[in-house]
Design a protein around this motif. Structure first.
Motif, PDB file in Angstrom:
ATOM      1  N   THR A 142       0.862  -1.175   0.000  1.00 37.01           N
ATOM      2  CA  THR A 142       0.000   0.000   0.000  1.00 37.01           C
ATOM      3  C   THR A 142       0.906   1.235   0.000  1.00 37.01           C
ATOM      4  OG1 THR A 142      -0.066   0.189   2.401  1.00 37.01           O
ATOM      5  CG2 THR A 142      -1.752  -1.235   1.352  1.00 37.01           C
ATOM      6  N   PRO A 143       0.351   2.390  -0.335  1.00 39.22           N
ATOM      7  CA  PRO A 143       1.186   3.607  -0.294  1.00 39.22           C
ATOM      8  C   PRO A 143       1.807   3.855   1.086  1.00 39.22           C
ATOM      9  CG  PRO A 143      -0.844   4.039  -1.486  1.00 39.22           C
ATOM     10  CD  PRO A 143      -0.976   2.660  -0.882  1.00 39.22           C
ATOM     11  N   ASP A 144       1.049   3.644   2.154  1.00 38.35           N
ATOM     12  CA  ASP A 144       1.595   3.855   3.502  1.00 38.35           C
ATOM     13  C   ASP A 144       2.719   2.871   3.816  1.00 38.35           C
ATOM     14  OD1 ASP A 144      -0.115   5.982   3.958  1.00 38.35           O
ATOM     15  OD2 ASP A 144      -1.562   4.793   5.109  1.00 38.35           O
ATOM     16  N   GLU A 145       2.535   1.601   3.436  1.00 42.90           N
ATOM     17  CA  GLU A 145       3.587   0.598   3.664  1.00 42.90           C
ATOM     18  C   GLU A 145       4.850   0.973   2.899  1.00 42.90           C
ATOM     19  OE1 GLU A 145       0.711  -3.304   4.305  1.00 42.90           O
ATOM     20  OE2 GLU A 145       1.523  -2.889   2.321  1.00 42.90           O
ATOM     21  N   TYR A 146       4.679   1.393   1.637  1.00 41.15           N
ATOM     22  CA  TYR A 146       5.851   1.747   0.843  1.00 41.15           C
ATOM     23  C   TYR A 146       6.551   2.978   1.409  1.00 41.15           C
ATOM     24  CZ  TYR A 146       9.088   2.871  -2.761  1.00 41.15           C
ATOM     25  OH  TYR A 146      10.253   3.159  -3.408  1.00 41.15           O
ATOM     26  N   ASP A 147       5.781   3.990   1.823  1.00 44.34           N
ATOM     27  CA  ASP A 147       6.397   5.194   2.400  1.00 44.34           C
ATOM     28  C   ASP A 147       7.218   4.847   3.638  1.00 44.34           C
ATOM     29  OD1 ASP A 147       5.268   6.741   0.412  1.00 44.34           O
ATOM     30  OD2 ASP A 147       3.639   7.501   1.681  1.00 44.34           O
ATOM     31  N   SER A 148       6.682   4.005   4.501  1.00 49.30           N
ATOM     32  CA  SER A 148       7.403   3.581   5.699  1.00 49.30           C
ATOM     33  C   SER A 148       8.644   2.778   5.326  1.00 49.30           C
ATOM     34  CB  SER A 148       6.476   2.753   6.594  1.00 49.30           C
ATOM     35  OG  SER A 148       7.179   2.261   7.703  1.00 49.30           O
ATOM     36  N   PHE A 149       8.508   1.884   4.356  1.00 49.17           N
ATOM     37  CA  PHE A 149       9.621   1.063   3.876  1.00 49.17           C
ATOM     38  C   PHE A 149      10.747   1.949   3.341  1.00 49.17           C
ATOM     39  CE2 PHE A 149      11.179  -1.687   0.208  1.00 49.17           C
ATOM     40  CZ  PHE A 149      11.947  -2.530   0.990  1.00 49.17           C
ATOM     41  N   ALA A 150      10.391   2.926   2.511  1.00 49.96           N
ATOM     42  CA  ALA A 150      11.398   3.819   1.932  1.00 49.96           C
ATOM     43  C   ALA A 150      12.070   4.662   3.017  1.00 49.96           C
ATOM     44  CB  ALA A 150      10.748   4.715   0.883  1.00 49.96           C
ATOM     45  N   THR A 154      12.351   3.889   6.395  1.00 52.89           N
ATOM     46  CA  THR A 154      13.100   3.130   7.399  1.00 52.89           C
ATOM     47  C   THR A 154      14.111   2.154   6.808  1.00 52.89           C
ATOM     48  OG1 THR A 154      11.463   1.344   7.503  1.00 52.89           O
ATOM     49  CG2 THR A 154      11.137   3.237   8.980  1.00 52.89           C
ATOM     50  N   GLY A 155      13.913   1.771   5.530  1.00 49.39           N
ATOM     51  CA  GLY A 155      14.833   0.840   4.888  1.00 49.39           C
ATOM     52  C   GLY A 155      14.541  -0.623   5.165  1.00 49.39           C
ATOM     53  N   SER A 156      13.384  -0.894   5.786  1.00 52.59           N
ATOM     54  CA  SER A 156      13.044  -2.277   6.117  1.00 52.59           C
ATOM     55  C   SER A 156      11.534  -2.406   6.225  1.00 52.59           C
ATOM     56  CB  SER A 156      13.696  -2.651   7.446  1.00 52.59           C
ATOM     57  OG  SER A 156      13.403  -3.980   7.801  1.00 52.59           O
ATOM     58  N   LEU A 157      11.028  -3.594   5.897  1.00 50.72           N
ATOM     59  CA  LEU A 157       9.602  -3.882   6.034  1.00 50.72           C
ATOM     60  C   LEU A 157       9.446  -5.131   6.879  1.00 50.72           C
ATOM     61  CD1 LEU A 157       6.609  -3.313   5.045  1.00 50.72           C
ATOM     62  CD2 LEU A 157       7.059  -5.089   3.341  1.00 50.72           C
ATOM     63  N   LEU A 210      12.095  -7.508   5.288  1.00 49.20           N
ATOM     64  CA  LEU A 210      12.597  -7.251   3.939  1.00 49.20           C
ATOM     65  C   LEU A 210      13.475  -6.007   3.965  1.00 49.20           C
ATOM     66  CD1 LEU A 210      12.615  -7.711   0.855  1.00 49.20           C
ATOM     67  CD2 LEU A 210      10.513  -6.340   0.758  1.00 49.20           C
ATOM     68  N   PRO A 211      14.780  -6.148   3.661  1.00 44.89           N
ATOM     69  CA  PRO A 211      15.653  -4.976   3.624  1.00 44.89           C
ATOM     70  C   PRO A 211      15.549  -4.271   2.273  1.00 44.89           C
ATOM     71  CG  PRO A 211      16.941  -6.948   3.215  1.00 44.89           C
ATOM     72  CD  PRO A 211      15.524  -7.396   3.463  1.00 44.89           C
ATOM     73  N   ILE A 212      15.611  -2.970   2.285  1.00 45.19           N
ATOM     74  CA  ILE A 212      15.492  -2.219   1.046  1.00 45.19           C
ATOM     75  C   ILE A 212      16.640  -2.542   0.086  1.00 45.19           C
ATOM     76  CG2 ILE A 212      16.728  -0.105   1.671  1.00 45.19           C
ATOM     77  CD1 ILE A 212      14.071   1.316   0.484  1.00 45.19           C
ATOM     78  N   GLY A 213      17.754  -3.019   0.603  1.00 49.28           N
ATOM     79  CA  GLY A 213      18.887  -3.380  -0.244  1.00 49.28           C
ATOM     80  C   GLY A 213      18.621  -4.561  -1.161  1.00 49.28           C
ATOM     81  N   ALA A 214      17.567  -5.324  -0.913  1.00 41.68           N
ATOM     82  CA  ALA A 214      17.208  -6.455  -1.778  1.00 41.68           C
ATOM     83  C   ALA A 214      16.256  -6.046  -2.896  1.00 41.68           C
ATOM     84  CB  ALA A 214      16.591  -7.576  -0.955  1.00 41.68           C
ATOM     85  N   VAL A 215      15.840  -4.779  -2.889  1.00 45.26           N
ATOM     86  CA  VAL A 215      14.907  -4.277  -3.901  1.00 45.26           C
ATOM     87  C   VAL A 215      15.700  -3.786  -5.112  1.00 45.26           C
ATOM     88  CG1 VAL A 215      13.200  -2.489  -4.401  1.00 45.26           C
ATOM     89  CG2 VAL A 215      13.155  -3.699  -2.207  1.00 45.26           C
ATOM     90  N   VAL A 216      15.310  -4.287  -6.283  1.00 55.06           N
ATOM     91  CA  VAL A 216      16.013  -3.908  -7.507  1.00 55.06           C
ATOM     92  C   VAL A 216      15.189  -3.002  -8.416  1.00 55.06           C
ATOM     93  CG1 VAL A 216      17.566  -5.894  -7.474  1.00 55.06           C
ATOM     94  CG2 VAL A 216      15.351  -6.089  -8.617  1.00 55.06           C
ATOM     95  N   ALA A 217      13.897  -2.869  -8.145  1.00 56.57           N
ATOM     96  CA  ALA A 217      13.040  -1.968  -8.926  1.00 56.57           C
ATOM     97  C   ALA A 217      11.729  -1.776  -8.194  1.00 56.57           C
ATOM     98  CB  ALA A 217      12.784  -2.544 -10.318  1.00 56.57           C
ATOM     99  N   THR A 218      11.101  -0.642  -8.455  1.00 59.16           N
ATOM    100  CA  THR A 218       9.766  -0.378  -7.916  1.00 59.16           C
ATOM    101  C   THR A 218       8.962   0.344  -8.990  1.00 59.16           C
ATOM    102  OG1 THR A 218      10.364   1.770  -7.000  1.00 59.16           O
ATOM    103  CG2 THR A 218      10.572  -0.122  -5.542  1.00 59.16           C
ATOM    104  N   GLY A 219       7.665   0.265  -8.856  1.00 59.56           N
ATOM    105  CA  GLY A 219       6.798   0.983  -9.776  1.00 59.56           C
ATOM    106  C   GLY A 219       5.365   0.895  -9.312  1.00 59.56           C
ATOM    107  N   PRO A 220       4.528   1.757  -9.865  1.00 62.22           N
ATOM    108  CA  PRO A 220       3.113   1.686  -9.518  1.00 62.22           C
ATOM    109  C   PRO A 220       2.508   0.415 -10.110  1.00 62.22           C
ATOM    110  CG  PRO A 220       3.445   3.243 -11.302  1.00 62.22           C
ATOM    111  CD  PRO A 220       4.812   2.788 -10.846  1.00 62.22           C
TER     112      PRO A 220
END
Length: 114
Positions: free
Chosen positions: A11-19, A21-24, A91-101
């Motif tokens: 969700t937008p709120d989950e993604y904002d928090s993830f971005a 804090t760097g972790s989900l 989930l650490p943000i360092g494992a993310v290789v792409a994002t998009g809507p």
């Protein structure tokens, strides 16, 4: 399974928090189940239809499993007996290789972030 790139719908709120804090740690459903739900590419449309119908502003996060400790990723049976990737750690943000809507194609599929 051999899929190296899998996806997390946020969700937008989950993604904002993830971005920020760097972790989900996970969505409320993830926390209740004890793992983070992920989907292989061909499973994303079904996951959207089943769990996110009618929601807008969703973000699709591409996760490279090779950047995670293999001990915390399990492919387990779920919907229709399909094997789904489950992450038993934050989930650490360092494992993310792409994002998009989240964007649907004309045939009902999902445009996966590159």
């Amino acid at each position: 399974m051999t899929d190296r790139i899998v996806y997390k719908i946020m969700t937008p709120d989950e993604y904002d928090s993830f971005a920020r804090t760097g972790s989900l740690a996970g969505s409320p459903d993830d926390l209740a189940d004890g793992f983070i739900h992920l989907s292989a590419g061909p499973q994303v449309a079904g996951t959207l239809d089943r769990h996110f119908s009618g929601r807008s502003g969703l973000v699709l996060v591409a996760v490279d499993l090779s950047l995670l400790d293999p001990a915390v990723v399990r492919w387990e049976p779920s919907r229709g007996g399909q094997l789904f990737p489950h992450l038993y750690a934050p989930l650490p943000i360092g494992a993310v290789v792409a994002t998009g809507p989240v964007s649907r194609t004309a045939d009902g599929g999902v445009d996966l972030p590159a």
